[in-house]
Design a protein around this motif. Sequence first.
Motif, PDB file in Angstrom:
ATOM      1  N   LYS A 127       0.821  -1.207   0.000  1.00 35.06           N
ATOM      2  CA  LYS A 127       0.000   0.000   0.000  1.00 35.06           C
ATOM      3  C   LYS A 127       0.861   1.266   0.000  1.00 35.06           C
ATOM      4  O   LYS A 127       0.557   2.238  -0.711  1.00 35.06           O
ATOM      5  CB  LYS A 127      -0.944  -0.010   1.207  1.00 35.06           C
ATOM      6  CG  LYS A 127      -2.011  -1.105   1.131  1.00 35.06           C
ATOM      7  CD  LYS A 127      -2.813  -1.214   2.421  1.00 35.06           C
ATOM      8  CE  LYS A 127      -3.725  -0.040   2.626  1.00 35.06           C
ATOM      9  NZ  LYS A 127      -4.605  -0.251   3.825  1.00 35.06           N
ATOM     10  N   LYS A 128       1.944   1.261   0.759  1.00 33.16           N
ATOM     11  CA  LYS A 128       2.853   2.416   0.771  1.00 33.16           C
ATOM     12  C   LYS A 128       3.525   2.596  -0.583  1.00 33.16           C
ATOM     13  O   LYS A 128       3.693   3.720  -1.079  1.00 33.16           O
ATOM     14  CB  LYS A 128       3.914   2.215   1.857  1.00 33.16           C
ATOM     15  CG  LYS A 128       3.427   2.382   3.280  1.00 33.16           C
ATOM     16  CD  LYS A 128       3.231   3.849   3.630  1.00 33.16           C
ATOM     17  CE  LYS A 128       2.904   4.020   5.103  1.00 33.16           C
ATOM     18  NZ  LYS A 128       2.684   5.454   5.454  1.00 33.16           N
ATOM     19  N   CYS A 131       1.613   4.322  -3.456  1.00 29.31           N
ATOM     20  CA  CYS A 131       1.515   5.786  -3.367  1.00 29.31           C
ATOM     21  C   CYS A 131       2.538   6.478  -4.261  1.00 29.31           C
ATOM     22  O   CYS A 131       2.417   7.681  -4.541  1.00 29.31           O
ATOM     23  CB  CYS A 131       1.691   6.241  -1.921  1.00 29.31           C
ATOM     24  SG  CYS A 131       0.362   5.697  -0.806  1.00 29.31           S
ATOM     25  N   SER A 149      -8.023   4.747   1.436  1.00 29.62           N
ATOM     26  CA  SER A 149      -7.465   5.569   2.510  1.00 29.62           C
ATOM     27  C   SER A 149      -5.981   5.858   2.319  1.00 29.62           C
ATOM     28  O   SER A 149      -5.394   6.658   3.052  1.00 29.62           O
ATOM     29  CB  SER A 149      -7.676   4.881   3.860  1.00 29.62           C
ATOM     30  OG  SER A 149      -7.045   3.605   3.888  1.00 29.62           O
ATOM     31  N   SER A 150      -5.348   5.203   1.329  1.00 25.00           N
ATOM     32  CA  SER A 150      -3.929   5.444   1.055  1.00 25.00           C
ATOM     33  C   SER A 150      -3.765   6.752   0.281  1.00 25.00           C
ATOM     34  O   SER A 150      -4.704   7.249  -0.335  1.00 25.00           O
ATOM     35  CB  SER A 150      -3.347   4.285   0.239  1.00 25.00           C
ATOM     36  OG  SER A 150      -3.515   3.058   0.918  1.00 25.00           O
ATOM     37  N   LYS A 151      -2.576   7.291   0.314  1.00 24.96           N
ATOM     38  CA  LYS A 151      -2.312   8.569  -0.358  1.00 24.96           C
ATOM     39  C   LYS A 151      -1.877   8.340  -1.800  1.00 24.96           C
ATOM     40  O   LYS A 151      -0.836   8.814  -2.257  1.00 24.96           O
ATOM     41  CB  LYS A 151      -1.257   9.345   0.414  1.00 24.96           C
ATOM     42  CG  LYS A 151      -1.706   9.731   1.820  1.00 24.96           C
ATOM     43  CD  LYS A 151      -0.622  10.496   2.559  1.00 24.96           C
ATOM     44  CE  LYS A 151      -1.089  10.880   3.964  1.00 24.96           C
ATOM     45  NZ  LYS A 151      -0.048  11.629   4.731  1.00 24.96           N
ATOM     46  N   ILE A 152      -2.703   7.596  -2.535  1.00 23.98           N
ATOM     47  CA  ILE A 152      -2.430   7.313  -3.939  1.00 23.98           C
ATOM     48  C   ILE A 152      -2.866   8.509  -4.774  1.00 23.98           C
ATOM     49  O   ILE A 152      -3.955   9.066  -4.564  1.00 23.98           O
ATOM     50  CB  ILE A 152      -3.151   6.029  -4.385  1.00 23.98           C
ATOM     51  CG1 ILE A 152      -2.570   4.826  -3.636  1.00 23.98           C
ATOM     52  CG2 ILE A 152      -3.067   5.819  -5.880  1.00 23.98           C
ATOM     53  CD1 ILE A 152      -3.309   3.524  -3.879  1.00 23.98           C
ATOM     54  N   LYS A 153      -2.024   8.903  -5.727  1.00 23.48           N
ATOM     55  CA  LYS A 153      -2.301  10.115  -6.506  1.00 23.48           C
ATOM     56  C   LYS A 153      -3.615  10.022  -7.256  1.00 23.48           C
ATOM     57  O   LYS A 153      -4.452  10.907  -7.178  1.00 23.48           O
ATOM     58  CB  LYS A 153      -1.136  10.366  -7.474  1.00 23.48           C
ATOM     59  CG  LYS A 153       0.199  10.637  -6.786  1.00 23.48           C
ATOM     60  CD  LYS A 153       1.341  10.730  -7.788  1.00 23.48           C
ATOM     61  CE  LYS A 153       2.667  10.885  -7.074  1.00 23.48           C
ATOM     62  NZ  LYS A 153       3.812  10.903  -8.030  1.00 23.48           N
ATOM     63  N   GLN A 154      -3.783   8.947  -8.038  1.00 21.70           N
ATOM     64  CA  GLN A 154      -5.027   8.728  -8.756  1.00 21.70           C
ATOM     65  C   GLN A 154      -5.381   7.243  -8.673  1.00 21.70           C
ATOM     66  O   GLN A 154      -4.561   6.397  -8.999  1.00 21.70           O
ATOM     67  CB  GLN A 154      -4.894   9.148 -10.217  1.00 21.70           C
ATOM     68  CG  GLN A 154      -4.670  10.645 -10.401  1.00 21.70           C
ATOM     69  CD  GLN A 154      -4.813  11.067 -11.852  1.00 21.70           C
ATOM     70  OE1 GLN A 154      -5.912  11.106 -12.408  1.00 21.70           O
ATOM     71  NE2 GLN A 154      -3.712  11.392 -12.488  1.00 21.70           N
TER      72      GLN A 154
END
Length: 224
Positions: A127-128, A131, A149-154
Amino acid sequence: SNTDFSIINFRTELIREFLEDNHEVLIVCEVKSYASELENLGVRIVNIPYPRKYFDLIGFVLYFIQIQRLIKKHKPDLLLTFTIIPNIVACWLRKIYPFKLICNVTGFGRIYSEKDFKSNLLMRIYKKSLCLADFVFVQNKKDYLILASSKIKQLQILPGSGVSLSKLYSEYFPISRITILFIGRILEGKGVEYLIKIAPQFPQYDFRFVGFPELSEEHLITNN
């Protein structure tokens, strides 16, 4: 991708679209049974052995080094990756090289369903890592919610890998009555045991299974 099988069965149409748009395509996978089919696509192919297990550290390092050398040599504009290990490796290399990266999450498999320490650790790393990608496609709502909830761009849902129906022929499975067909890995995490259990209760239907059992779950076939 991980195997030549996945390239031929799920990515052929996509590759042909790239070629028709005059893009240069390089396929990277472990070549086993589909070498001639890959060659017929008219693209360059690089055969790289795939780590046998998720926690095969030596295999992972060797795989990482070979992918890194390829990227350094060919300087791709875009990397399109499939399955867990190629996704993770490409994400890490994204911090070093200036290519654009689209990762495809075709499923989390046992690293999500099993709650042991190793699986949880790999899931967190995965998951990290995602991102770092420019774009991530998932194939169902459940996987989307896992990553939301992950900080994925798109992040976007893509409706499956796509299979050309012209490759499927009814004479392989002549149908004389209603048939229920399971296609996939034969393991309990996919609910096979429930389908096997209820099959005798519906003798009017024909239950068929296409796939292979995991070594740890061969009893699903041998005992039923």
